[in-house]
Design a protein around this motif. Structure first.
Motif, PDB file in Angstrom:
ATOM      1  N   GLU A   1       0.815  -1.214   0.000  1.00 13.31           N
ATOM      2  CA  GLU A   1       0.000   0.000   0.000  1.00 13.31           C
ATOM      3  C   GLU A   1       0.849   1.266   0.000  1.00 13.31           C
ATOM      4  O   GLU A   1       0.424   2.310  -0.484  1.00 13.31           O
ATOM      5  CB  GLU A   1      -0.929   0.034   1.219  1.00 13.31           C
ATOM      6  CG  GLU A   1      -1.960  -1.067   1.258  1.00 13.31           C
ATOM      7  CD  GLU A   1      -1.534  -2.188   2.163  1.00 13.31           C
ATOM      8  OE1 GLU A   1      -2.383  -2.779   2.821  1.00 13.31           O
ATOM      9  OE2 GLU A   1      -0.310  -2.483   2.215  1.00 13.31           O
ATOM     10  N   GLN A   2       2.054   1.176   0.553  1.00 11.79           N
ATOM     11  CA  GLN A   2       2.895   2.366   0.678  1.00 11.79           C
ATOM     12  C   GLN A   2       3.304   2.936  -0.673  1.00 11.79           C
ATOM     13  O   GLN A   2       3.597   4.133  -0.772  1.00 11.79           O
ATOM     14  CB  GLN A   2       4.141   2.028   1.502  1.00 11.79           C
ATOM     15  CG  GLN A   2       3.840   1.687   2.951  1.00 11.79           C
ATOM     16  CD  GLN A   2       5.046   1.138   3.685  1.00 11.79           C
ATOM     17  OE1 GLN A   2       5.900   0.492   3.098  1.00 11.79           O
ATOM     18  NE2 GLN A   2       5.123   1.401   4.982  1.00 11.79           N
TER      19      GLN A   2
ATOM     20  N   GLN B   1       1.314   5.955  -1.882  1.00 13.36           N
ATOM     21  CA  GLN B   1       1.378   7.206  -1.142  1.00 13.36           C
ATOM     22  C   GLN B   1       2.045   8.302  -1.958  1.00 13.36           C
ATOM     23  O   GLN B   1       3.208   8.217  -2.323  1.00 13.36           O
ATOM     24  CB  GLN B   1       2.139   7.006   0.168  1.00 13.36           C
ATOM     25  CG  GLN B   1       2.022   8.158   1.136  1.00 13.36           C
ATOM     26  CD  GLN B   1       2.587   7.794   2.498  1.00 13.36           C
ATOM     27  OE1 GLN B   1       3.613   7.146   2.588  1.00 13.36           O
ATOM     28  NE2 GLN B   1       1.912   8.221   3.549  1.00 13.36           N
TER      29      GLN B   1
ATOM     30  N   GLN C   1      -5.395   9.173  -0.831  1.00 11.26           N
ATOM     31  CA  GLN C   1      -4.656   9.590   0.357  1.00 11.26           C
ATOM     32  C   GLN C   1      -4.298   8.354   1.162  1.00 11.26           C
ATOM     33  O   GLN C   1      -5.164   7.610   1.616  1.00 11.26           O
ATOM     34  CB  GLN C   1      -5.462  10.555   1.218  1.00 11.26           C
ATOM     35  CG  GLN C   1      -4.694  11.057   2.436  1.00 11.26           C
ATOM     36  CD  GLN C   1      -5.484  12.025   3.292  1.00 11.26           C
ATOM     37  OE1 GLN C   1      -6.697  12.167   3.132  1.00 11.26           O
ATOM     38  NE2 GLN C   1      -4.816  12.695   4.206  1.00 11.26           N
ATOM     39  N   VAL C   2      -3.002   8.126   1.330  1.00  6.93           N
ATOM     40  CA  VAL C   2      -2.493   6.990   2.092  1.00  6.93           C
ATOM     41  C   VAL C   2      -1.825   7.528   3.350  1.00  6.93           C
ATOM     42  O   VAL C   2      -0.918   8.355   3.269  1.00  6.93           O
ATOM     43  CB  VAL C   2      -1.502   6.158   1.272  1.00  6.93           C
ATOM     44  CG1 VAL C   2      -0.995   4.967   2.079  1.00  6.93           C
ATOM     45  CG2 VAL C   2      -2.142   5.678  -0.029  1.00  6.93           C
ATOM     46  N   THR C   3      -2.260   7.067   4.502  1.00  8.19           N
ATOM     47  CA  THR C   3      -1.731   7.538   5.780  1.00  8.19           C
ATOM     48  C   THR C   3      -1.183   6.358   6.563  1.00  8.19           C
ATOM     49  O   THR C   3      -1.883   5.351   6.753  1.00  8.19           O
ATOM     50  CB  THR C   3      -2.816   8.234   6.615  1.00  8.19           C
ATOM     51  OG1 THR C   3      -3.377   9.313   5.857  1.00  8.19           O
ATOM     52  CG2 THR C   3      -2.246   8.776   7.909  1.00  8.19           C
ATOM     53  N   GLN C   4       0.054   6.471   7.008  1.00 10.90           N
ATOM     54  CA  GLN C   4       0.647   5.463   7.881  1.00 10.90           C
ATOM     55  C   GLN C   4       0.125   5.721   9.281  1.00 10.90           C
ATOM     56  O   GLN C   4       0.670   6.517  10.039  1.00 10.90           O
ATOM     57  CB  GLN C   4       2.170   5.554   7.851  1.00 10.90           C
ATOM     58  CG  GLN C   4       2.886   4.448   8.611  1.00 10.90           C
ATOM     59  CD  GLN C   4       2.978   3.158   7.833  1.00 10.90           C
ATOM     60  OE1 GLN C   4       3.217   3.161   6.639  1.00 10.90           O
ATOM     61  NE2 GLN C   4       2.782   2.036   8.506  1.00 10.90           N
TER      62      GLN C   4
ATOM     63  N   VAL D   1      -2.071   0.890   7.713  1.00  9.60           N
ATOM     64  CA  VAL D   1      -2.131   1.930   6.693  1.00  9.60           C
ATOM     65  C   VAL D   1      -3.593   2.203   6.388  1.00  9.60           C
ATOM     66  O   VAL D   1      -4.398   1.275   6.281  1.00  9.60           O
ATOM     67  CB  VAL D   1      -1.393   1.503   5.412  1.00  9.60           C
ATOM     68  CG1 VAL D   1      -1.605   2.512   4.300  1.00  9.60           C
ATOM     69  CG2 VAL D   1       0.093   1.339   5.685  1.00  9.60           C
TER      70      VAL D   1
ATOM     71  N   ILE E   1      -6.236   3.979   3.659  1.00 13.49           N
ATOM     72  CA  ILE E   1      -6.346   4.454   2.279  1.00 13.49           C
ATOM     73  C   ILE E   1      -7.728   5.066   2.087  1.00 13.49           C
ATOM     74  O   ILE E   1      -8.749   4.435   2.382  1.00 13.49           O
ATOM     75  CB  ILE E   1      -6.126   3.311   1.276  1.00 13.49           C
ATOM     76  CG1 ILE E   1      -4.726   2.711   1.438  1.00 13.49           C
ATOM     77  CG2 ILE E   1      -6.324   3.802  -0.159  1.00 13.49           C
ATOM     78  CD1 ILE E   1      -4.449   1.552   0.513  1.00 13.49           C
TER      79      ILE E   1
ATOM     80  N   GLN F   1       6.590  14.327  -1.000  1.00 10.48           N
ATOM     81  CA  GLN F   1       5.184  14.162  -0.650  1.00 10.48           C
ATOM     82  C   GLN F   1       4.736  15.359   0.172  1.00 10.48           C
ATOM     83  O   GLN F   1       5.495  15.872   0.998  1.00 10.48           O
ATOM     84  CB  GLN F   1       4.996  12.870   0.164  1.00 10.48           C
ATOM     85  CG  GLN F   1       3.609  12.680   0.737  1.00 10.48           C
ATOM     86  CD  GLN F   1       3.609  11.750   1.947  1.00 10.48           C
ATOM     87  OE1 GLN F   1       4.663  11.272   2.371  1.00 10.48           O
ATOM     88  NE2 GLN F   1       2.445  11.489   2.503  1.00 10.48           N
TER      89      GLN F   1
ATOM     90  N   LYS G   1      10.337  12.196   0.844  1.00 11.27           N
ATOM     91  CA  LYS G   1       9.944  10.862   1.278  1.00 11.27           C
ATOM     92  C   LYS G   1      10.989   9.818   0.909  1.00 11.27           C
ATOM     93  O   LYS G   1      11.327   8.949   1.716  1.00 11.27           O
ATOM     94  CB  LYS G   1       8.592  10.503   0.648  1.00 11.27           C
ATOM     95  CG  LYS G   1       8.028   9.167   1.081  1.00 11.27           C
ATOM     96  CD  LYS G   1       7.554   9.190   2.501  1.00 11.27           C
ATOM     97  CE  LYS G   1       6.867   7.893   2.888  1.00 11.27           C
ATOM     98  NZ  LYS G   1       6.439   7.892   4.301  1.00 11.27           N
TER      99      LYS G   1
ATOM    100  N   GLU H   1       2.009  12.823  10.335  1.00 12.17           N
ATOM    101  CA  GLU H   1       1.254  11.748   9.695  1.00 12.17           C
ATOM    102  C   GLU H   1       1.000  10.658  10.733  1.00 12.17           C
ATOM    103  O   GLU H   1       1.807   9.754  10.940  1.00 12.17           O
ATOM    104  CB  GLU H   1       2.028  11.182   8.506  1.00 12.17           C
ATOM    105  CG  GLU H   1       1.259  10.145   7.724  1.00 12.17           C
ATOM    106  CD  GLU H   1       2.112   9.498   6.646  1.00 12.17           C
ATOM    107  OE1 GLU H   1       1.742   8.401   6.185  1.00 12.17           O
ATOM    108  OE2 GLU H   1       3.141  10.066   6.270  1.00 12.17           O
TER     109      GLU H   1
END
Length: 980
Positions: free
Chosen positions: A98-99, A102, A109-112, A121, A123, A838, A906, A948
């Motif tokens: 999934e990363q 990002q 929008q991908v957030t750890q 994660v 999404i 990013q 990033k 994040e």
């Protein structure tokens, strides 16, 4: 290659050789390969032809893109679909697939949410649709939908990732398509090529940004000041100061508890793959082992996986495909949680522990708890907690899918597939009696197991033919069945007579706690169809319909219907465009459709009962209690969405631009609605309410410089989404969000509000105005609350001369104004440089840690900023005096809702392609080395570990909350790739 003007063709072998009978010296061979420009060469009279080198295209619009239940040429797409290739996945060493999304796909929008190894994660594709239901997209792995997240998938096995964003693309998945669809296709073997690929990298992770805390001498001075002020303000309760001046003078810096729990953590990844085959049989076999230590001691994540993909051409009409993966993951969690209190966990206790307390006593044993009491926050030694407590999850996963395809007639194929996704999770927890949190129970041991499996049968009929020169038709019809089953059990004990066995033998417990077990299942029966029609290669039409029947919903609404339609116009194919050679592609798209969301637990529409154990004499008895009011009308959430897009190619596609505007309205929300207590219940689950998302997204790919000595490519994406609550079953607002009883003792725990007209994720609290400076200032304000100089000052918005619930306002928004990502790839001969930036703008973060680290109360350690605290009129207007507890007892305030905007370098990668000597080129096909840095630079005003963050995981209503979270890390990696 093919003979021009004929269907006669062939493919090269592994060394590039081929044999092709042609007639005449004037025959022309057309050499082509996906991703490269075609080359034509006249055969001539010789028996051999000169070698041909193909030139890579910047982008090939004829590339095949994977969509639901099929593939399409990229130029024929009518929906909003974004792609990530295997090359892009390989650019960045990542722990979970999934990363790679990002900052690389517009509208996503991908957030750890949890930075620990193996952590979660989140999404969001085109915003947040739901309040009580799920918002994560549907994952489809090699055609298997509903396959959970991608944590067990080896990223090196991925051939491509497609993100389906609008209803035209997702309606084929019906009741599971409202949150978008992520399609993952794994690598397969290629005919004529037998390849061995090996990759290995090793790296080091370090904490990116620790808090700057008071040292031992500074904190002891602070504690003395707290007690001095308390003695002055409460002369009847005078208490001795915790430290004498002589003790303070001898303290020095003391223990840096963050330094004690953090470490430079190693990581390693090893990948070996075999692929190849011939025209009849192709294979891909891979082995992977990934091992990452956490930057907190005794935390980490390991994954081992084996994948075998087979493709077999049984005859000219029958093909067989088989994809499989077996993986095992092991995660040792870092014992962080959001409960606070005396079991706050490793990070929280390291932040609040007294630096004057040593890690170990004079005998070499761990110090037990925080001292001196009662002047400091009660809690356990965080190093002892991290090293002694076991919190482990082991997951064994098998994913298998087999399919057979039979060509009934030219262009007409029948495909039947069956598969299973088996997921077994083992939980192990152990708290010894020797650590502070284990003393009350004299030790605790737990074992739990959960088995989830899903079996799937799909039957599709596909007709794909170019009917004549001007008309082409692709039709898909299908029937699918899928069942999901979850079984679980757990057992736990306390009062252990020994710590030596951990949780390996629960018989060591003198107190057996109530075991638990359960089973639930749900099924989905569906039929669907899609028509793609192409006229004159420039007019494109798509119609889709899916009907889903789900056991999750009420008897009156078992089936739902999800239609969509889309059109596209390839303007580039009009004659008048030939006079504009600057354009190489121009397409207009529009779509509208309805998709659904069925992500709630099983049996929600039925009457359910809970266990109510009690004791009758000396016998344990169990009764039943009704848990809910049944709702036979319960059905899925429905999202109606429209999309308008444009695709532009300039200068032979050296510049590619995609832009989309979308509007989505989700109705019939699965909403918990309050009802009169006289019913015996406090709420009922209904379909009521609506949420809106609308936005704009932009993707830009450019080939800035193209050459053998120097090349430069740029990828940029930009996304803007506006979320709004439209209806809450007639209510104007609801208080939502989670906090912690440790942060707000006795105060309401809600941190946010759902309000009609406002977005989901609004923080709700009091407006901070500074610090009360003098008694005169307090008197002149008219405020009647018991406040003193040095206390925080808040706005009295309702004018009643006191601070109460009526003074709360929205003090921040978790959802950002916009997000973006920029990737620049440079080549300098054999050298490569990739830079990925990013950014998130306009997002707020609730920093609950600041309540612990800046306010008085029973004091935990503090951040360095309190050295500039209020000590008298005019000294500070931001940090309250040492013994002020008003901020902590009030609730959410605007000064701890911080700007979470950031710009981050990033990833930066430098690679070198090693020249292969002429004598080795038959053995070694390619070799390269690389160095990668991740999270190298972050520009932000946020004062916590990282902007994040979300301590509450994928919660819809507690977004961007930072409390006791696992810190993000800075990573340095060195690796090598070799192909044989």
């Amino acid at each position: 290659m093919v003979v021009k003007g004929t269907t006669l063709g062939t493919a090269t072998d592994a060394e590039g050789k081929f044999t092709l009978p042609v007639a005449g010296d004037d025959a022309v061979l057309v050499y082509s390969f996906i991703g490269f420009e075609a080359v034509e060469r006249r055969v001539g009279s010789g028996a051999t032809v000169e070698p041909v080198r193909l030139k890579e295209k910047s982008t090939d619009l004829n590339d095949v893109v994977v969509v639901g239940y099929g593939t399409q040429r990229r130029q024929d797409l009518t929906g909003a679909v974004a792609s990530i290739s295997a090359e892009q996945v390989a650019e960045v060493p990542i722990a979970r697939a999934e990363q790679i999304l990002q900052g690389r796909v517009s509208g996503v929008q991908v957030t750890q949410t949890n930075s620990e190894p193996g952590g979660g994660v989140s999404i969001r594709i085109r915003g947040t649709n739901s309040i009580n239901s799920g918002n994560e997209p549907l994952f489809v792995i090699d055609g298997f939908p509903g396959a959970g997240d991608l944590n067990s998938i080896n990223p090196s096995d991925i051939e491509s990732i497609e993100v389906l964003k609008d209803a035209s693309a997702t309606a084929i998945y019906g009741s599971r398509g409202a949150n978008g669809v992520v399609i993952v296709t794994t690598k397969k073997g290629k005919a004529g090529r037998n390849v061995i690929d090996f990759e290995a990298y090793t790296g080091l992770n370090t904490v990116r940004k620790p808090y700057e805390l008071l040292n031992a001498r500074e904190f002891a001075t602070y504690l003395n000041e707290v007690q001095t002020l308390n003695n002055q303000e409460n002369p009847t309760q005078v208490r001795a100061l915790p430290y004498t001046q002589e003790q303070i003078a001898d303290l020095g810096k003391g223990t840096d508890w963050q330094d004690e729990i953090f470490r430079a953590a190693r990581m390693g990844n090893y990948q070996l793959g075999f692929s190849g085959g011939n025209e009849e049989t192709r294979y891909n076999l891979s082995f992977n082992y990934f091992d990452q230590e956490g930057i907190i001691i005794n935390s980490g994540f390991k994954r081992g996986s084996v994948r075998l993909n087979l493709d077999r051409k049984v005859s000219d009409k029958i093909n067989f495909n088989f994809t499989s993966q077996l993986s095992r993951t092991q995660q040792q969690r870092a014992n962080v949680n959001t409960d606070g209190g005396s079991s706050g966990g490793t990070v929280l206790d390291a932040l609040r522990f007294n630096p004057a307390v040593p890690v170990r006593d004079a005998n070499g044993n761990f110090t037990l708890d925080n001292q001196p009491q009662p002047y400091v926050e009660i809690g356990g030694n965080p190093v002892a907690y991290a090293e002694s407590v076991r919190n482990e999850q082991n997951v064994l996963r098998g994913l298998l899918n087999a399919a057979g395809t039979y060509e009934i007639a030219r262009g007409l194929k029948l495909r039947i597939s069956g598969g299973i996704d088996l997921f077994n999770s083992q939980e192990n927890r152990f708290i010894p009696s020797t650590v502070f949190v284990g003393q009350n129970t004299n030790g605790f041991a737990f074992k739990g197991s959960a088995t989830n499996y899903s079996w799937l049968n799909e039957n599709t009929l596909t007709f794909d033919r170019k009917l004549n020169e001007n008309n082409a038709l692709n039709v898909v019809a299908g029937l699918t069945f899928q069942e999901f089953v979850n079984e679980r059990y757990n057992a736990s004990v306390s009062n252990l007579f020994t710590n030596a066995l951990g949780n390996d033998n629960l018989g060591i417990g003198g107190n057996v706690l109530t075991p638990g077990s359960g089973r639930n299942s749900n099924t989905l029966a569906s039929y669907f169809g899609r028509i793609n029609y192409r006229l004159f290669e420039k007019y494109l039409v798509t119609f889709t319909m899916r009907a889903d029947g789900s056991s999750r919903f009420g008897d009156n609404n078992k089936f739902g219907y999800f239609p969509s339609a889309a059109v596209a116009y390839r303007v580039i194919d009009e004659n008048f465009m030939k006079s504009l050679p600057v354009f190489s592609d121009l397409k207009l798209r529009a779509s509208y459709g309805i998709t659904g969301n069925q992500e709630i637990g099983s049996y929600q529409s039925l009457a359910r009962y809970g266990l109510n154990p009690y004791t009758g004499g000396t016998t344990r008895l169990v009764g039943l209690t009704a848990s809910n009011i049944p709702n036979p009308d319960l059905t899925w959430e429905s999202t109606a969405s429209s999309d308008f897009g444009i695709d532009i190619g300039i200068l032979k596609n050296r510049v590619l631009l995609t832009a989309d505007y979308y509007y989505k309205k989700t109705s019939d929300l699965l909403l918990q609605v309050s009802i009169p207590q006289t019913s015996g219940f406090s709420n009922i689950l209904l379909n009521s309410g609506s949420v809106q998302n609308k936005g704009f997204e932009l993707g830009l790919n450019t080939v800035n410089v193209e050459g053998a000595r120097f090349g430069w490519k740029t990828n940029l994406n930009f996304s803007l989404n506006r979320n709004k609550v439209l209806d809450l079953n007639g209510e104007r607002e609801r208080f939502v969000g989670q906090s912690s009883g440790s942060v707000f003792p006795g105060a309401a725990g809600n941190t946010g509000i759902l309000r009609v007209g406002q977005p989901i994720g609004a923080f709700y609290g009091y407006q901070f105005l500074g610090i009360w400076q003098t008694p005169q200032e307090i008197a002149e304000s008219g405020i009647t609350d018991r406040v003193r100089p040095g206390d925080p000052r808040y706005a009295d918005l309702n004018g009643n001369n006191r601070i109460d619930g009526g003074d709360r306002i929205i003090v921040g928004q978790a959802q950002p104004d916009f997000i973006y990502g920029v990737t620049n790839n440079f080549t300098f001969g054999p050298l490569g440089l990739s830079l990925f930036i990013q950014g998130v703008e306009g997002s707020s973060v609730l920093n609950l840690n600041r309540y612990e680290l800046e306010s008085g109360f029973v004091a935990p350690n503090k951040v360095k900023a309190v050295l500039d605290r209020w000590t008298g009129p005019g000294t500070s207007n931001t940090i309250p005096k040492a013994n002020s507890v008003l901020r902590r007892n009030t609730g959410i305030t605007s000064d701890v809702v911080e700007d979470g905007s950031f710009v981050r370098l990033k990833t930066a990668t430098i690679s070198y392609t090693i020249p292969v000597p002429a004598g080795m080129n038959k053995t070694v096909k390619a070799a390269s080395i690389y160095v990668t840095g991740q999270n190298l630079i972050t520009i932000t005003d946020y004062t916590g570990y990282d902007p994040e963050v979300n301590s509450f995981g994928n919660s819809n209503l507690s977004l961007n909350t930072d409390y006791n979270a696992f810190p993000s890390s800075r990573t340095f990696i060195a690796g090598v790739r070799i192909g044989f």
